[in-house]
Design an enzyme around this catalytic site. Structure first.
Site, PDB file in Angstrom:
ATOM      1  N   LYS A 106       0.819  -1.029  -0.117  1.00  0.00           N
ATOM      2  CA  LYS A 106      -0.129   0.170   0.027  1.00  0.00           C
ATOM      3  C   LYS A 106       0.744   1.183   0.068  1.00  0.00           C
ATOM      4  O   LYS A 106       0.545   2.305   0.701  1.00  0.00           O
ATOM      5  CB  LYS A 106      -1.064  -0.039   1.129  1.00  0.00           C
ATOM      6  CG  LYS A 106      -2.229  -1.285   1.179  1.00  0.00           C
ATOM      7  CD  LYS A 106      -2.992  -0.934   2.232  1.00  0.00           C
ATOM      8  CE  LYS A 106      -4.061  -2.127   2.161  1.00  0.00           C
ATOM      9  NZ  LYS A 106      -3.532  -3.441   2.333  1.00  0.00           N
ATOM     10  N   ARG A 107       1.854   1.231  -0.859  1.00  0.00           N
ATOM     11  CA  ARG A 107       2.745   2.572  -0.870  1.00  0.00           C
ATOM     12  C   ARG A 107       2.190   3.682  -1.485  1.00  0.00           C
ATOM     13  O   ARG A 107       1.181   3.357  -2.585  1.00  0.00           O
ATOM     14  CB  ARG A 107       3.942   1.960  -1.673  1.00  0.00           C
ATOM     15  CG  ARG A 107       4.931   1.178  -0.943  1.00  0.00           C
ATOM     16  CD  ARG A 107       4.983   1.552   0.491  1.00  0.00           C
ATOM     17  NE  ARG A 107       6.120   0.417   1.188  1.00  0.00           N
ATOM     18  CZ  ARG A 107       6.024  -0.077   2.359  1.00  0.00           C
ATOM     19  NH1 ARG A 107       5.044   0.406   3.063  1.00  0.00           N
ATOM     20  NH2 ARG A 107       6.956  -0.766   2.607  1.00  0.00           N
TER      21      ARG A 107
END
Length: 307
Positions: A106-107
């Site tokens: 989830k960057r």
């Protein structure tokens, strides 16, 4: 191309089920922890070893049944460098058995920083795809898009997440008359046109929670080329009937993740009388088989009703 490999694996395995490898040390069978602590001590090295051994047992039990695993990095980051070693070892082992590996990281950050995140994961041969947070806008996603095309990888962009409070932000009405999640979907749909495989799907996918079946139906129409990564099945309360709106008319277009429901199946009320902790892998296998049957039956039922 990532999405073509994914679809071909889904077809070969005859299932959209993905297993999430989210090991919690307190839920790992005692016999595994005892062995890991004997080898590495009862500090973080021992914990990381226990996580890896547990994951290996799950992978051994289900690799022939599923197209992919999803590895949530937070469960490993919590234990520092040793945890990261377990994360990478898990990915390497899954790849060695032919599984597609999705790094759930989830960057999301400004473009310059996103380049480094993309280098860390999409340029790493151990990972086939990652999850991405689009909150900082389209330019923050450019490095991922470039690496998806250059290295044949994939991304799944957060659109409508499975958690209960996702509505606090994602369901805010916009000046255009829709909701925030719909605006994100439109952006992703536009970007997905760039990288489309031979089956008509893009390697730019979307995360769409199984806990929101009404919204999933809307999003399936909004993003016809996007493969969906669907969390929320099982432990979060979603059922096979809830996920059918994520699929296209042919029964493709989505992979359904279950983490706790599969890897801790041996502890569940449904399986605990049949399997001991020593048989946790077999319990996980049976849960995958059951989950596959339920989802496939729900898809057949939908098709029958529609006809």
């Amino acid at each position: 191309m990532f999405v073509d490999r994914l679809i071909e694996s889904v077809k070969a395995k005859k299932t959209p089920v993905v297993v999430g490898l989210d090991p919690r040390i307190e839920m790992i069978p005692d016999f595994i922890k005892e062995e890991a602590f004997r080898r590495k001590g009862n500090g973080v090295e021992g914990i990381a070893e226990a996580m890896y051994l547990f994951n290996k047992g799950i992978i051994d039990a289900v690799y022939d049944l599923i197209p992919a695993v999803k590895i949530q990095v937070a469960f490993y980051e919590a234990y520092g460098i040793e945890g990261f070693k377990a994360f990478f070892r898990t990915a390497e082992y899954a790849k060695s058995l032919g599984l597609i590996v999705i790094a759930d990281v989830k960057r999301g950050d400004i473009q310059d920083v996103a380049k480094m995140y993309s280098k860390a994961y999409l340029q790493n041969p151990l990972f086939d795809a990652i999850t991405v947070n689009p909150y900082m806008g389209e330019d923050s996603m450019v490095p991922y898009l470039e690496d998806v095309e250059k290295f044949g990888k994939g991304i799944f962009v957060l659109v409508k997440t499975s958690n209960r409070s996702s509505k606090d932000v994602q369901d805010i009405e916009t000046k255009k008359g829709g909701y925030v999640y719909q605006e994100v979907a439109k952006m992703i749909s536009r970007l997905s046109k760039v990288i489309v495989g031979k089956y008509g799907y893009s390697s730019i996918g979307a995360v769409v929670g199984a806990t929101y079946p009404f919204e999933a139906k809307i999003l399936r129409e909004e993003m016809p080329r996007c493969y969906f990564l669907v969390p929320g099945y099982g432990a979060q309360g979603a059922t096979a009937e809830d996920v059918v709106n994520c699929f296209d008319e042919e029964g493709y277009g989505a992979i359904i993740n279950s983490s706790r429901g599969v890897i801790y199946a041996y502890r569940s009320d449904f399986w605990k009388e049949a399997y001991s902790e020593y048989e946790y892998g077999q319990a996980a296998r049976e849960e995958v088989i059951l989950m596959t049957g339920m989802i496939n039956n729900a898809l057949v039922k939908r098709k029958y009703i529609a006809s």
